[in-house]
Design a protein around this motif. Structure first.
Motif, PDB file in Angstrom:
ATOM      1  N   PHE A   1       0.807  -1.217   0.000  1.00 18.05           N
ATOM      2  CA  PHE A   1       0.000   0.000   0.000  1.00 18.05           C
ATOM      3  C   PHE A   1       0.842   1.269   0.000  1.00 18.05           C
ATOM      4  O   PHE A   1       0.306   2.373   0.113  1.00 18.05           O
ATOM      5  CB  PHE A   1      -0.927   0.011   1.215  1.00 18.05           C
ATOM      6  CG  PHE A   1      -1.919  -1.116   1.227  1.00 18.05           C
ATOM      7  CD1 PHE A   1      -1.859  -2.102   2.198  1.00 18.05           C
ATOM      8  CD2 PHE A   1      -2.897  -1.221   0.253  1.00 18.05           C
ATOM      9  CE1 PHE A   1      -2.757  -3.152   2.217  1.00 18.05           C
ATOM     10  CE2 PHE A   1      -3.801  -2.270   0.251  1.00 18.05           C
ATOM     11  CZ  PHE A   1      -3.732  -3.239   1.241  1.00 18.05           C
ATOM     12  N   VAL A   2       2.157   1.111  -0.143  1.00 19.85           N
ATOM     13  CA  VAL A   2       3.067   2.247   0.000  1.00 19.85           C
ATOM     14  C   VAL A   2       3.749   2.559  -1.327  1.00 19.85           C
ATOM     15  O   VAL A   2       4.261   1.667  -1.997  1.00 19.85           O
ATOM     16  CB  VAL A   2       4.129   1.929   1.073  1.00 19.85           C
ATOM     17  CG1 VAL A   2       5.177   3.024   1.135  1.00 19.85           C
ATOM     18  CG2 VAL A   2       3.473   1.767   2.437  1.00 19.85           C
ATOM     19  N   ALA A   3       3.765   3.836  -1.684  1.00 17.76           N
ATOM     20  CA  ALA A   3       4.557   4.267  -2.838  1.00 17.76           C
ATOM     21  C   ALA A   3       6.030   4.249  -2.438  1.00 17.76           C
ATOM     22  O   ALA A   3       6.400   4.755  -1.379  1.00 17.76           O
ATOM     23  CB  ALA A   3       4.151   5.667  -3.274  1.00 17.76           C
ATOM     24  N   MET A   4       6.860   3.660  -3.307  1.00 15.51           N
ATOM     25  CA  MET A   4       8.273   3.500  -2.999  1.00 15.51           C
ATOM     26  C   MET A   4       9.132   4.291  -3.984  1.00 15.51           C
ATOM     27  O   MET A   4       8.756   4.498  -5.140  1.00 15.51           O
ATOM     28  CB  MET A   4       8.669   2.032  -3.060  1.00 15.51           C
ATOM     29  CG  MET A   4       8.015   1.168  -1.989  1.00 15.51           C
ATOM     30  SD  MET A   4       8.506   1.646  -0.313  1.00 15.51           S
ATOM     31  CE  MET A   4      10.257   1.247  -0.339  1.00 15.51           C
TER      32      MET A   4
ATOM     33  N   ALA B   1      13.574   7.891  -8.872  1.00 18.11           N
ATOM     34  CA  ALA B   1      12.402   7.263  -9.465  1.00 18.11           C
ATOM     35  C   ALA B   1      11.440   6.878  -8.358  1.00 18.11           C
ATOM     36  O   ALA B   1      11.863   6.556  -7.248  1.00 18.11           O
ATOM     37  CB  ALA B   1      12.790   6.020 -10.270  1.00 18.11           C
ATOM     38  N   GLY B   2      10.141   6.890  -8.685  1.00 17.26           N
ATOM     39  CA  GLY B   2       9.135   6.486  -7.722  1.00 17.26           C
ATOM     40  C   GLY B   2       8.060   5.662  -8.389  1.00 17.26           C
ATOM     41  O   GLY B   2       7.789   5.828  -9.586  1.00 17.26           O
ATOM     42  N   ILE B   3       7.449   4.769  -7.613  1.00 18.12           N
ATOM     43  CA  ILE B   3       6.386   3.922  -8.126  1.00 18.12           C
ATOM     44  C   ILE B   3       5.308   3.795  -7.069  1.00 18.12           C
ATOM     45  O   ILE B   3       5.583   3.535  -5.900  1.00 18.12           O
ATOM     46  CB  ILE B   3       6.937   2.533  -8.556  1.00 18.12           C
ATOM     47  CG1 ILE B   3       5.839   1.674  -9.158  1.00 18.12           C
ATOM     48  CG2 ILE B   3       7.623   1.816  -7.396  1.00 18.12           C
ATOM     49  CD1 ILE B   3       6.367   0.421  -9.867  1.00 18.12           C
ATOM     50  N   THR B   4       4.063   4.006  -7.477  1.00 21.33           N
ATOM     51  CA  THR B   4       2.936   3.901  -6.555  1.00 21.33           C
ATOM     52  C   THR B   4       2.470   2.454  -6.450  1.00 21.33           C
ATOM     53  O   THR B   4       2.849   1.614  -7.261  1.00 21.33           O
ATOM     54  CB  THR B   4       1.770   4.776  -7.023  1.00 21.33           C
ATOM     55  OG1 THR B   4       1.229   4.218  -8.229  1.00 21.33           O
ATOM     56  CG2 THR B   4       2.217   6.208  -7.269  1.00 21.33           C
ATOM     57  N   PRO B   5       1.602   2.148  -5.488  1.00 17.34           N
ATOM     58  CA  PRO B   5       1.071   0.785  -5.403  1.00 17.34           C
ATOM     59  C   PRO B   5       0.341   0.373  -6.678  1.00 17.34           C
ATOM     60  O   PRO B   5       0.364  -0.805  -7.049  1.00 17.34           O
ATOM     61  CB  PRO B   5       0.113   0.855  -4.213  1.00 17.34           C
ATOM     62  CG  PRO B   5       0.665   1.933  -3.359  1.00 17.34           C
ATOM     63  CD  PRO B   5       1.208   2.950  -4.315  1.00 17.34           C
ATOM     64  N   GLY B   6      -0.262   1.323  -7.348  1.00 18.88           N
ATOM     65  CA  GLY B   6      -0.984   1.015  -8.574  1.00 18.88           C
ATOM     66  C   GLY B   6      -0.112   0.970  -9.813  1.00 18.88           C
ATOM     67  O   GLY B   6      -0.593   0.676 -10.910  1.00 18.88           O
ATOM     68  N   GLY B   7       1.180   1.276  -9.655  1.00 22.28           N
ATOM     69  CA  GLY B   7       2.096   1.172 -10.785  1.00 22.28           C
ATOM     70  C   GLY B   7       2.379   2.474 -11.511  1.00 22.28           C
ATOM     71  O   GLY B   7       3.075   2.469 -12.533  1.00 22.28           O
TER      72      GLY B   7
END
Length: 114
Positions: A30-33, A48-54
């Motif tokens: 559930f965490v954006a990384m 770079a970042g990626i949300t739980p939804g991609g």
């Protein structure tokens, strides 16, 4: 909370590396990384970042060369780095994207040099 980065090393310009970050103690799925880096004498920056939804975002300097991905089953986030340049040399860290936690991992050193 524990964040453990791995996969760094010494590589020639134009080479590739794949970084991994194993996270524990957070509700990973559930965490954006995000992947961050800090070069000597420089401030830490988000790469770079990626949300739980991609949904994904990259700093302009790595667009087209780096790819962030995640495996929620393994609580792991990856950074595939291609066409590496000397200016990519830094210690790379992972952390939450929008609200980095204080307990940063040890990072993994990436050195790009002939």
């Amino acid at each position: 909370v524990q964040l453990v980065e791995s996969g760094g090393g010494l590589v020639q310009p134009g080479g590739s590396l794949r970084l991994s970050c194993a996270a524990s103690g957070i509700n990973f799925r559930f965490v954006a990384m995000g992947w961050y880096r800090q070069a000597p004498g420089q401030q830490r920056e988000l790469v770079a970042g990626i949300t739980p939804g991609g949904s994904i975002n990259y700093v302009d300097s790595v667009k087209g060369r780096f790819t962030i991905s995640r495996d929620n089953a393994k609580n792991t986030v990856y950074l595939q780095m291609n066409s590496l340049k000397p200016e990519d040399t830094a210690v790379y860290y992972c952390n939450q994207w929008f609200a980095p936690i204080d307990s940063w991992g040890q990072g993994t050193q990436v050195t790009v040099s002939p």
